[in-house]
Structures are given as structure tokens and as C-alpha cells.
Design an enzyme around this catalytic site. Structure first.
Site, PDB file in Angstrom:
ATOM      1  N   SER A  89       0.760  -1.245   0.120  1.00 14.81           N
ATOM      2  CA  SER A  89       0.155   0.080  -0.058  1.00 14.81           C
ATOM      3  C   SER A  89       0.971   1.295  -0.018  1.00 14.81           C
ATOM      4  O   SER A  89       2.013   1.075   0.216  1.00 14.81           O
ATOM      5  CB  SER A  89      -0.588   0.100   1.280  1.00 14.81           C
ATOM      6  OG  SER A  89       0.045   0.527   2.320  1.00 14.81           O
ATOM      7  N   ASP A  90       0.346   2.415  -0.094  1.00 18.34           N
ATOM      8  CA  ASP A  90       1.095   3.699  -0.205  1.00 18.34           C
ATOM      9  C   ASP A  90       0.927   3.832   1.535  1.00 18.34           C
ATOM     10  O   ASP A  90       0.128   3.267   2.243  1.00 18.34           O
ATOM     11  CB  ASP A  90       0.808   4.802  -0.898  1.00 18.34           C
ATOM     12  CG  ASP A  90       1.846   5.837  -1.014  1.00 18.34           C
ATOM     13  OD1 ASP A  90       2.744   5.686  -0.051  1.00 18.34           O
ATOM     14  OD2 ASP A  90       1.804   6.800  -1.924  1.00 18.34           O
ATOM     15  N   TRP A  91       1.615   4.897   1.903  1.00 17.94           N
ATOM     16  CA  TRP A  91       1.975   5.122   3.416  1.00 17.94           C
ATOM     17  C   TRP A  91       0.491   5.177   4.067  1.00 17.94           C
ATOM     18  O   TRP A  91      -0.067   6.354   3.837  1.00 17.94           O
ATOM     19  CB  TRP A  91       2.858   6.164   3.650  1.00 17.94           C
ATOM     20  CG  TRP A  91       2.898   6.605   4.966  1.00 17.94           C
ATOM     21  CD1 TRP A  91       2.130   7.145   5.876  1.00 17.94           C
ATOM     22  CD2 TRP A  91       4.139   6.629   5.734  1.00 17.94           C
ATOM     23  NE1 TRP A  91       2.684   7.339   7.235  1.00 17.94           N
ATOM     24  CE2 TRP A  91       4.052   7.150   7.066  1.00 17.94           C
ATOM     25  CE3 TRP A  91       5.584   6.461   5.505  1.00 17.94           C
ATOM     26  CZ2 TRP A  91       4.910   6.944   8.129  1.00 17.94           C
ATOM     27  CZ3 TRP A  91       6.498   6.405   6.210  1.00 17.94           C
ATOM     28  CH2 TRP A  91       6.233   6.606   7.774  1.00 17.94           C
TER      29      TRP A  91
END
Ligand code: BGC
Length: 741
Positions: free
Chosen positions: A280-282
Site C-alpha cells: 500500500s502507500d503510506w
């Protein structure tokens, strides 16, 4: 230190027992069989480190315990031999001793900073771009990093979006080639080599089309646009072997990319058969609560895992909820098993089960620390990234015997600003990074006097320094100014609604230009800026982006003619923010304007021309290139055949130079309307002064494919135009017909 893990021993024993060599898939299955559900979910969990690049700050006891209990698969922002070793040792205390993966944003260099990615893209030099990624990989892989969160392959048509600095610009063809070059550069010959890091194609998908250029914003686009413009660089990264993909923060047509089954399951893991894993992104799993897509982290973990997001970066949604979700029958165990299988496969491929410490190597790290070869490559890349936008009266190159040169502007003596966004600071930066001032000083002998005035700050409104700057200019034979954005003005969360030269910098340029002295303006920025007055009035302009550790050396090479500029813009430069998005591969519309003055109920602005200030592909040289007429091998193209377009390019200048010859086509009539131009090829040609050379491009029907309204990738018979030139605006034209048979 060579470390054979408990698991490796188990695997070796079972391997000997069966008398056969196990494949990685079999080894992964053996590990999976030993794992509890909680340990499996642990592999899907990624935390930020409690360390900064230069040393420990706090040590979060809970994280350490979680590592020791096998509740963590990966960490980010932990680098350095010592720190990665310390954490890996904790992982080796866990029941199954599964090694951690260390990921980091190595976007344009680690110890040696290369130009920002958009600047490198301006080189159109795939070998050099690949080389830059290779150096970055070698430097960080020696310091314990296994995985870079790069390349960013988002197509971007909106320079208000600060993250344009991280990508390759607006074009899917150029962007795809650069994506592949970067992936290959990072991953080297073979994943598992200790100088190779896993690449991560990001941000999947369409992040570059955030509405209004505002970071993290929504994306609403047709599936045709998605497939035609935004997905190709991802496919190219995948085909080049990208080990991982990262979700994007945006929603795509209402579904957050992180839980977008169409993107992740149908396209990436389905149609494209991607074998790596998706991170995932942050915090983007948890951010789906803010999107209004799920109620809580429980719902977020369910939606993201089922959609195919294999690892949760920092939102803690998986670690807190996924095991429960499986036990309650809300998420099939098969979903978790598949994700863990993908993650473990990469850990095996990286050789971490054989030796979890193989990437933390003091000797290799020391070798990369002050590596002259890496610095030389960074300088070459920086030279190739500088775009010459204007050079009237041959103000450039400046003679090395000039008596007095005034260097003026807020960046002339700048050090860290040269690094740009997404870069690392080191204790010895001040002695290592070359400012424009230092670069020019090194280049010239004692016969030239250098004058300096800052003139103004980057963003402030004070004109107090103008008089001193004007006085310096008056005392000089030539003036060189360096203006633009500070390094933190383009990057993540750095969207700007005004992309003019900040503060009073353009006023300073006006004051210096008024002295009548020959003037060169260099513009540092992470994005296309608007500087119309400068473009119209100053005789010589270099776009110098952010060029990295060796910036000043490369700048001096170009200013004094030791390197002849060869870069071309990878994005259109707007005349005004109101024109955005402005991109070369637009449609014709039903009422195209005939010219800049045609305003009679046509698709135009009444207050400015449609075309950009500087078009996509634009870039000058100290040489000048003339193009002959295009010769077609045939006016007819049939399936299974190809046609060749040939043109003669002449260097009609007085110095040797390199031109980037660009091929565009237009499909005149389509079942869906087609862009007025599409880049289909380019060749970089070095020509001696006075030399002529024939350059040929071959076009086959496959090059003419596009996505029709059923999303089929087809070519359609009919008339085509073909253009060749040194940018997307100034081209020679020919035509051919594609026949059905
Ligand atoms: C960025 C990613 C980056 C990640 C980890 C996010 O905010 O969007 O590109 O890889 O942080 O630093």
C-alpha cells in the site's frame, strides 16, 4: 557475517531428505505450512523505522517485540549497515526467523544524488537513466536496503502537482521506456545479486491525474484514458521485471486504488499475471476511512486485502484486524496465503533466507561512500539533463577567457538545494555538493574575476539586494543568474496553484536585464514553471532542474561549452496556470482554432494562445540542426508489413552536437478520436559540425494500436500522418495509408 537461519536449515534438511532440489515455490510452501495465521499476517505488515538515516533516535519497544514475535514482514526508512543489522538480528530471534525486508525511497540516488527523475527524463537517454538507477542500487544495497520505492511511473500533465518531479513527464511512450530502464537499473542483472534492489512501480494507478493538480486528490477518468495514457508505463515496468508495485493514494472513479479490485486483481494480477507483491502507500489502507469508503480499520483491512493489496504500509489495519477477519470468515485464508506467498517468494529470490545480513556489508558500504566513478556518472547525467531553452546572439557558451563574470541569484552559492526533493543529507554535504559558484570557479583560471550578489531570497518580497546585484552586473562582461524553486517546493504534498518564479525573482531578472549586459538565466525547479517575461526578453535560458551532488560541475561544463546541451523537455511548459492541463497529445475537437488569432467560435482562449510556451520535446543545442524532407519507403502499409520513413538531418552549426530526432504519428480518423500527435519513436544522433546523416524509423501496424471504446487494443485501416522533428511542434510531415489487407 554469514548467517544460516533456522528455516534455511530446515529447508536444506528436507531438500536432502527428498534427494531433490526444491524450487522457490516449494520452499515458500514449506515455510507457509509452518506459519500460524498471526505470523502470516505479520508478513503483510510494514512499519516505518524509529531511526533516521544518520542514527537512532528513539527505539519503540513495541515494534522490537513485534519483530521478535514475527509480527512484521518489512520496515521502511531504516538504512545503514548497523541499523539494518540490529533489526534483522531481532527478526532472527523470532520463532521462524523469517528475515525482514528493508525498503526505502531511493528515488534519484542515495549517497550520490543524481538529477531529479524529471530532469533525467529530459535526457531521453535510456542508457544513462538506467546507469543512474544502477548506481543508486549499488550504493543503497551495500547499506542494508533491499527494496527501493521507485520508479514512480505516473504520467503527469499538470505541473501544479509537486510530484511531477519524481516521474518521466507527460508521454506514455517515453514514460514506458524510462520506466523499464529504471527498473532494470535498480534490479541489475538478477534479483538476489547483492548490488541489486527490488524495484517498485508506483503509484498504481493514475495518481498523476489528481484533480486540480492537488496532491492526494481524487481521479476521475475514462477507462480508455487509463489504458491509453496512464497504464502503459506500469505495464512496461512489469515487463522489465519490477518485483513490486505500490498503490496510489487517490480514488479512481470512486474506488480507492488501495482497494481497487479492477486495478489489482483484474488488471495487475489477472490480465498482466504479475508475480510480485503489492504494497500500500503510506497509511493508504487506513485512509480509506477518510475517503468514506469504509467505516474503520477493520473494514479497510478487509477491502484492501480482498482487492489484492499484499502489504500494509504503516496503517496497522492488517496487523490489528486481518487474523480476526479470517477467523470470522470475512476474508478467505487463501487471500492471506496468496499475499504471504508473494512476499516470501521475493525474500527467497533476494537470498535473504540463505543470509539475512547479506546486504549489510561494511566493506561494500565503504567502497560506495566516496566513489569517484559514481560521482562522474552523476555529472554526466546532470549534463545530459540540462535543457537549453533559448540562446539568442550566441550568448552561450561563455568564453573561458571572459574577464569578469557576475554570478547573481538566490541559488548561486546554494548547497543542499541542488539535491532536490527525495534525497538524503550527509554530514559532509557542504564539502561534497558542488554549487554553481564552486563549479564555475573550478572551471576558470585566474584571468577571470567572479563577482557575486544574491540579489534576493527565494520567496521573500524584499528588493533590498537589487542595487548590489545591478552594480555587480554593471561591472561584469557577462551575467549568469540562477533562480527558481527551493528543493522543498516541488515534491510530495507540494502542489502549488501558482507556478510562477517565486517571490521577486523575476523582478530581479528585469533589473539585471535592464543593465544591457549579456545575460544567462538558469532556472532550478522540480516542475515546469511559468516565466514568460524572462522567456520573451532574456537572450539565454537554461533549465537546470535540481541536478544533484555534482550540479555545479555540470552547470559549468554547459556554461563554458565543455558539454553541448542535448536535453529535451519531457513535459509541455504552460503560458499560464489557466491553460493547465496543456499537453501535446490532445484531441483536435470539432472546432479547432486555425491559428493563435482565430477566436471565431473555436476551441480557444480569448486571452492567450492554445499552445504551450515551450512544447513537449523542445530543447536547443549550441549546434543547429536542419531537417530535410521525409522519404517514405511506401505510401501504403499492410498488416504483416512495415514502412520506413527516412529524413536527412544536418548539423548546420559550428560545433559538434547531439540531436534527439522524434517521430510522431496521427491517425486521421478513428472509431474513437485520436490525438493530433503521438510520439512513436526517437533517436539520439551525434553530428559533427557540417555533417549530415540519414535517420530512419520503421513503422508497423502494431505501432498504430490504440484502445477502442470496447477497450480492445486495435489498429484501424485509414489515413495516417507522420511527423519528424526536434520537438513536438516544429516537424516535417508525410503521410501513409494503412490498408486492411
Ligand atoms: C509516498 C510514496 C513513498 C512512501 C514511503 C508516501 O507518502 O507517496 O511514494 O514511497 O510515502 O516513503
Amino acid at each position: 557475517m554469514r548467517y544460516i537461519s533456522y528455516l534455511a536449515v530446515l529447508l536444506v534438511l528436507s531438500l536432502h531428505g527428498s534427494g531433490q532440489k526444491k524450487t522457490i515455490a516449494q520452499k515458500v510452501d514449506s515455510v507457509l505450512r509452518l506459519m500460524t495465521l498471526e505470523e502470516k499476517v505479520g508478513q503483510m505488515n510494514q512499519y516505518n523505522g524509529d531511526w533516521e538515516a544518520t542514527g537512532p533516535i528513539t527505539k519503540d519497544g513495541d515494534k522490537q517485540n513485534q519483530i521478535r514475535r514475527g509480527m512484521l514482514g518489512s520496515m521502511l526508512n531504516v538504512t545503514g549497515v548497523e541499523h539494518t543489522r540490529e533489526l534483522q538480528q531481532m527478526a532472527m530471534q523470532s520463532r521462524l526467523k523469517i528475515p525482514l525486508l528493508f525498503g526505502q525511497d531511493i528515488i534519484h540516488g542515495y549517497r550520490t544524488t543524481f538529477p531529479i527523475p524529471l530532469a533525467e527524463a529530459a535526457s531521453w537517454d535510456l542508457a544513462a537513466i538506467g546507469q543512474s538507477a544502477r548506481v543508486a542500487a549499488k550504493e543503497c544495497a551495500a547499506a542494508g536496503v533491499h527494496w527501493t520505492f521507485a520508479p514512480m511511473v505516473d504520467i503527469a500533465r499538470d505541473p501544479r502537482w509537486g510530484r511531477v518531479m519524481e516521474g518521466a513527464g507527460e508521454d506514455p511512450y517515453l514514460g514506458s521506456l524510462i520506466a523499464a530502464a529504471r527498473v532494470k537499473g535498480f534490479q541489475g542483472g538478477h534479483l538476489g545479486d547483492t548490488d541489486a534492489v527490488m524495484a517498485c512501480a508506483k503509484h498504481f494507478a493514475a495518481y498523476g491525474a489528481a484533480i486540480g493538480g492537488r496532491d492526494y486528490n481524487s481521479v476521475d477518468m475514462s477507462l480508455r484514458s487509463l489504458w491509453e495514457y496512464y497504464l502503459p508505463p506500469f505495464k512496461a515496468a512489469l515487463d522489465a521485471g519490477a518485483a513490486t508495485f505500490m498503490n496510489s493514494f487517490n480514488d479512481l472513479n470512486g474506488i480507492p486504488a488501495t482497494a481497487n479490485g479492477y486495478l489489482l486483481r483484474d488488471i495487475l494480477k489477472g490480465k498482466w499475471k504479475f508475480q510480485g507483491f503489492v504494497v500500500s502507500d503510506w497509511g493508504s489502507v487506513g485512509e480509506m476511512i477518510n475517503h468514506g469508503y469504509v467505516n474503520d480499520n477493520y473494514g479497510a483491512a478487509k477491502a484492501a486485502s480482498i482487492a489484492g493489496c499484499d502489504m500494509d504500509m504503516e496503517s496497522r489495519s492488517y496487523i490489528k484486524n486481518l487474523a480476526t477477519l479470517v477467523k470470522e470468515g470475512k476474508v478467505p485464508l487463501a487471500v492471506v496465503d496468496e499475499a504471504v506467498r508473494r512476499i516470501l517468494t521475493k525474500k527467497f529470490e533476494m537470498g535473504l533466507f540463505d543470509d539475512p545480513f547479506r546486504f549489510c556489508n561494511d566493506a561494500r558500504a565503504a567502497k560506495e561512500w566516496n566513489n569517484a566513478e559514481n560521482l562522474a556518472k552523476a555529472r554526466t547525467m546532470a549534463e545530459k539533463s540540462i535543457v537549453l531553452l533559448k540562446n539568442e546572439r550566441n550568448v552561450l557558451p561563455i568564453s573561458k577567457t571572459t574577464k569578469t563574470i557576475a554570478l547573481i541569484g538566490p541559488f548561486i552559492k546554494g548547497i543542499r538545494d541542488n539535491l532536490g526533493f527525495w534525497s538524503y543529507e550527509w554530514p559532509d554535504d557542504s564539502g561534497r555538493i558542488v554549487s554553481a559558484w564552486a563549479g564555475v570557479q573550478k572551471k576558470l583560471g585566474s584571468g577571470t574575476q567572479l563577482l557575486y550578489a544574491q540579489g534576493c531570497g527565494v520567496t521573500d518580497s524584499s528588493r533590498a539586494g537589487f542595487d548590489e546585484a545591478v552594480a555587480a552586473a554593471k561591472n561584469a562582461d557577462v551575467v549568469v543568474m540562477q533562480v527558481g524553486e527551493a528543493r522543498d517546493m516541488s515534491g510530495e504534498a507540494k502542489s502549488r496553484s501558482s507556478i510562477r518564479l517565486p517571490g521577486v525573482q523575476e523582478d530581479l531578472i528585469k533589473a539585471i536585464q535592464a543593465t544591457g549586459k549579456p545575460l544567462v538565466v538558469m532556472i532550478n525547479a522540480g516542475r515546469p514553471l511559468i516565466f514568460n517575461w524572462t522567456a520573451d526578453n532574456v537572450p539565454a535560458i537554461l533549465y537546470t532542474w535540481w541536478l544533484g551532488t555534482t550540479a555545479g560541475d555540470a552547470i559549468a561544463d554547459v556554461l563554458f561549452g565543455d558539454y553541448n546541451p542535448s536535453a529535451h523537455l519531457p513535459m509541455s511548459f504552460p503560458r499560464s496556470e489557466g491553460q493547465i492541463p496543456v499537453y501535446y497529445n490532445h484531441f483536435s475537437t470539432g472546432r479547432p482554432a486555425k491559428n493563435d488569432h482565430d477566436l471565431y467560435y473555436v476551441s480557444a482562449y480569448t486571452d492567450l494562445p492554445n499552445d504551450p510556451k515551450f512544447p513537449f520535446g523542445f530543447g536547443l543545442s549550441y549546434a543547429s540542426f536542419t531537417y530535410g524532407d521525409i522519404k517514405m519507403s511506401s505510401a501504403v502499409l499492410k498488416p504483416g508489413q512495415s514502412v520506413t520513413a527516412t529524413i536527412t538531418i544536418t548539423n548546420s552549426g559550428r560545433v559538434d552536437g547531439e540531436e534527439t530526432v522524434q517521430l510522431y504519428i496521427r491517425d486521421m480518423v478513428g472509431s474513437v478520436v485520436r490525438p493530433v500527435k503521438e510520439l512513436k519513436g526517437f533517436k539520439k544522433v551525434s553530428l559533427k559540425a557540417g555533417e549530415s546523416r540519414e535517420v530512419s524509423f520503421t513503422i508497423a501496424p502494431n505501432d498504430l494500436r490504440f484502445y477502442n471504446d470496447k477497450l480492445e487494443y486495435v489498429f484501424e485501416p485509414g489515413d495516417f500522418k507522420l511527423f519528424i522533428g526536434g520537438n513536438s511542434r516544429d516537424v516535417k510531415e508525410a503521410a501513409f495509408i494503412l490498408k486492411a489487407d
